[in-house]
Design an enzyme around this catalytic site. Sequence first.
Site, PDB file in Angstrom:
ATOM      1  N   GLY A  34      -0.919  -6.615 -12.827  1.00  0.00           N
ATOM      2  CA  GLY A  34      -1.440  -6.434 -11.881  1.00  0.00           C
ATOM      3  C   GLY A  34      -2.983  -7.543 -11.915  1.00  0.00           C
ATOM      4  O   GLY A  34      -2.283  -9.261 -12.266  1.00  0.00           O
ATOM      5  N   GLY A  35      -3.756  -7.696 -10.724  1.00  0.00           N
ATOM      6  CA  GLY A  35      -4.540  -9.015 -10.658  1.00  0.00           C
ATOM      7  C   GLY A  35      -5.832  -8.961 -10.809  1.00  0.00           C
ATOM      8  O   GLY A  35      -5.899  -8.269 -12.172  1.00  0.00           O
ATOM      9  N   ASP A  36      -6.316  -9.887 -10.542  1.00  0.00           N
ATOM     10  CA  ASP A  36      -8.224  -9.884 -11.183  1.00  0.00           C
ATOM     11  C   ASP A  36      -8.814  -8.595 -10.559  1.00  0.00           C
ATOM     12  O   ASP A  36      -9.823  -8.210 -12.183  1.00  0.00           O
ATOM     13  CB  ASP A  36      -8.325 -10.851  -9.939  1.00  0.00           C
ATOM     14  CG  ASP A  36      -7.799 -12.865 -10.289  1.00  0.00           C
ATOM     15  OD1 ASP A  36      -7.495 -12.717 -11.010  1.00  0.00           O
ATOM     16  OD2 ASP A  36      -8.503 -13.494  -9.352  1.00  0.00           O
ATOM     17  N   GLY A  37      -8.648  -7.809  -9.725  1.00  0.00           N
ATOM     18  CA  GLY A  37      -9.827  -6.460  -9.761  1.00  0.00           C
ATOM     19  C   GLY A  37      -8.919  -5.576 -11.059  1.00  0.00           C
ATOM     20  O   GLY A  37      -9.869  -4.836 -11.460  1.00  0.00           O
TER      21      GLY A  37
ATOM     22  N   PRO B 234       0.544  -0.465  -9.931  1.00  0.00           N
ATOM     23  CA  PRO B 234       1.199  -0.332  -9.174  1.00  0.00           C
ATOM     24  C   PRO B 234       0.911   0.165  -7.850  1.00  0.00           C
ATOM     25  O   PRO B 234       1.911  -0.144  -7.038  1.00  0.00           O
ATOM     26  CB  PRO B 234       1.347   1.789  -8.965  1.00  0.00           C
ATOM     27  CG  PRO B 234       0.685   1.973  -9.768  1.00  0.00           C
ATOM     28  CD  PRO B 234      -0.365   0.977  -9.895  1.00  0.00           C
TER      29      PRO B 234
ATOM     30  N   ARG C 256      -7.398  -4.210   4.133  1.00  0.00           N
ATOM     31  CA  ARG C 256      -6.816  -3.891   3.199  1.00  0.00           C
ATOM     32  C   ARG C 256      -5.134  -3.678   3.654  1.00  0.00           C
ATOM     33  O   ARG C 256      -4.277  -4.157   3.089  1.00  0.00           O
ATOM     34  CB  ARG C 256      -7.041  -3.307   2.385  1.00  0.00           C
ATOM     35  CG  ARG C 256      -8.537  -3.664   2.222  1.00  0.00           C
ATOM     36  CD  ARG C 256      -9.297  -2.195   0.708  1.00  0.00           C
ATOM     37  NE  ARG C 256      -8.071  -2.583  -0.647  1.00  0.00           N
ATOM     38  CZ  ARG C 256      -8.235  -3.564  -1.719  1.00  0.00           C
ATOM     39  NH1 ARG C 256      -9.277  -4.700  -1.456  1.00  0.00           N
ATOM     40  NH2 ARG C 256      -7.771  -3.360  -2.461  1.00  0.00           N
TER      41      ARG C 256
ATOM     42  N   THR D 159      -1.465   3.141 -13.626  1.00  0.00           N
ATOM     43  CA  THR D 159      -3.344   3.919 -12.936  1.00  0.00           C
ATOM     44  C   THR D 159      -2.576   4.997 -12.140  1.00  0.00           C
ATOM     45  O   THR D 159      -1.349   4.441 -10.943  1.00  0.00           O
ATOM     46  CB  THR D 159      -4.131   3.029 -12.890  1.00  0.00           C
ATOM     47  OG1 THR D 159      -3.790   1.721 -12.409  1.00  0.00           O
ATOM     48  CG2 THR D 159      -4.460   2.421 -14.623  1.00  0.00           C
ATOM     49  N   GLU D 160      -3.677   5.924 -11.566  1.00  0.00           N
ATOM     50  CA  GLU D 160      -3.353   6.334 -10.360  1.00  0.00           C
ATOM     51  C   GLU D 160      -4.283   6.130  -9.609  1.00  0.00           C
ATOM     52  O   GLU D 160      -4.884   6.814  -8.495  1.00  0.00           O
ATOM     53  CB  GLU D 160      -2.949   7.968 -10.735  1.00  0.00           C
ATOM     54  CG  GLU D 160      -2.363   7.950 -11.731  1.00  0.00           C
ATOM     55  CD  GLU D 160      -1.708   9.513 -12.289  1.00  0.00           C
ATOM     56  OE1 GLU D 160      -3.121  10.269 -11.794  1.00  0.00           O
ATOM     57  OE2 GLU D 160      -0.895  10.110 -12.982  1.00  0.00           O
TER      58      GLU D 160
END
Length: 564
Positions: A206-209, A149, A315, A180-181
């Site tokens: 989500g993304g690549d991470g 999220p 970030r 995920t938290e």
Amino acid sequence: MTGLSEDMEKQARLLSSQLVLGDRLVEVAATRTVLAWKGIKKDKKSSEIISFSKTEHVPLCDIIAAHKNHINAESGRSQKNPKRLHQMHPHAFTVSYVRRTRRRRRWRCGDVTFHCTNQGLCEQWIQVINEQLSLFTNRPRSLLVYINPYGGKRRGERVYEQKVAPLLRRACISADVIVTERANHARDHLISQANLNEYDGVVCVGGDGMFSEILHGLIIRTQTDHRVDRDRPDSELVPCSLRVGIIPAGSTDCICFSTVGASDAVTSALHIIVGDSQPMDVCSVHHRDRFLRYSVSLLGYGFYGDVLTDSERNRRLGPARYDLAGVKTFLSHKHYEGTISFLPAENKGTPRDKLRCRSGCGACQHKSSLKDRKQREMSEKTNLDKDGGHGWRVIHGKFIAINAASMSCACPRSPKGLAPSAHLADGTADLILVRRCSHLDFFRHLLRHTTKDDQFDHSFVEVHRVRKFCFQPRVCGPASADHRSGDPVTSCFGATRPCPATGNQGNGHGRWTCDGEILPHAAIRVSVHGQLIRLFARGIEEEQRQQGGRAPEGPCSPRDLEPS
């Protein structure tokens, strides 16, 4: 009754009927490979049925599902005389299928609704179509979905609920969703808690991470179940049995773009639904006899490592932090001294051969057998006994960047990617060495990533296709015994005390970025493991012109259309 087409006549029809589509009467036929229809009408003089339009069709492997729908009395007001036709055909069913947009790599869900004379015929059509779809055993029926999220623009949950979940429900695919938290929540859950026997695949939103978390969770779980020691660099890793789907909702989505050709949630969801399967190589990264991480896209030292290190400090700026860090790192123009040792890949082409990895790529179709791998390892050991290097090459120098890519690493900003000719599943990686050069020359090299020019066509850039490689940063003081021995493998893990920074040489030694994560060590050993995982994808499809007719050409390859 007139035939639909010569191809249809060659195949046994499962069902054929006269139905209504919109404001016209059509003959519809289903075989084991295709659903086709053609407009028909009665000749006023002879009362014979004649056809008056081209055959339109959808390959069965493109169909998502068939379901009964309720008649909307108002739906046909704008059509030509629909009232009489719909009164005679009061029941209807809808077929949902994969539709290509003009940008061919983007898929959408299309619907075609047929009206029937009676309820029994309607239910018979639904049953026949869905029974044929059930024969596609590669299609998933149950998925484990992880949603990040917080990634990208914090839109993961919204993307899944609005674009993906409705398509999964339409295809009758069940999904257990976990939001995920914390960092590595998905990885830890896959390793120790998930009952993987209940699922046909794992999906990350989500993304690549986020994909990296899923990748590490599945591989570590698989090696643990098979008692494989992942800390040993020469361990033979066991391929993962579950496929992974990627719903892009991150900052870059490089892996999705490089395997599908588009960063689009609906397209990725449809690849999952039709059960596509694309093998992918994975690189294992070790320091001495300690496992560090797995990589599927980019291992970058020097420039890209510095960019990521600086971006992590900002970030809060979101995706813009990469642009800011890139400018700062470029202006600093640091270089690092070290030794790179690599084992070239034989008979695997070259990184400059202009052969792009596309859907159905011949280089990625062949999977080395266990016997072939054992023979290659024995050959390497034999050569080691003869010359102490078993075919390894050693290069020492001052580098602005060292990059290893096991895929093209394409993205919207760089459509070709860092390694345009790298393959997804040929068991190799492209090793790119950028030596010390001027600001202007390095800028020209970076600029070519966004154009059609060859970014390797510089005197200070060299590129090699490799199976393994090691890197040792420059060390000060007496060299270790391993380093003096000349063995390219053991010398990678000698003394690692960095030299004091001088000029633009950076802080002693640079940092490695591994799929977006910073590695704690500069001295590493990397091995490529062929086809260790599989994605719900089929590789990037070549752009083609749209075919005429109402129903666009489906995404199935010719072999998919053949009956099993």
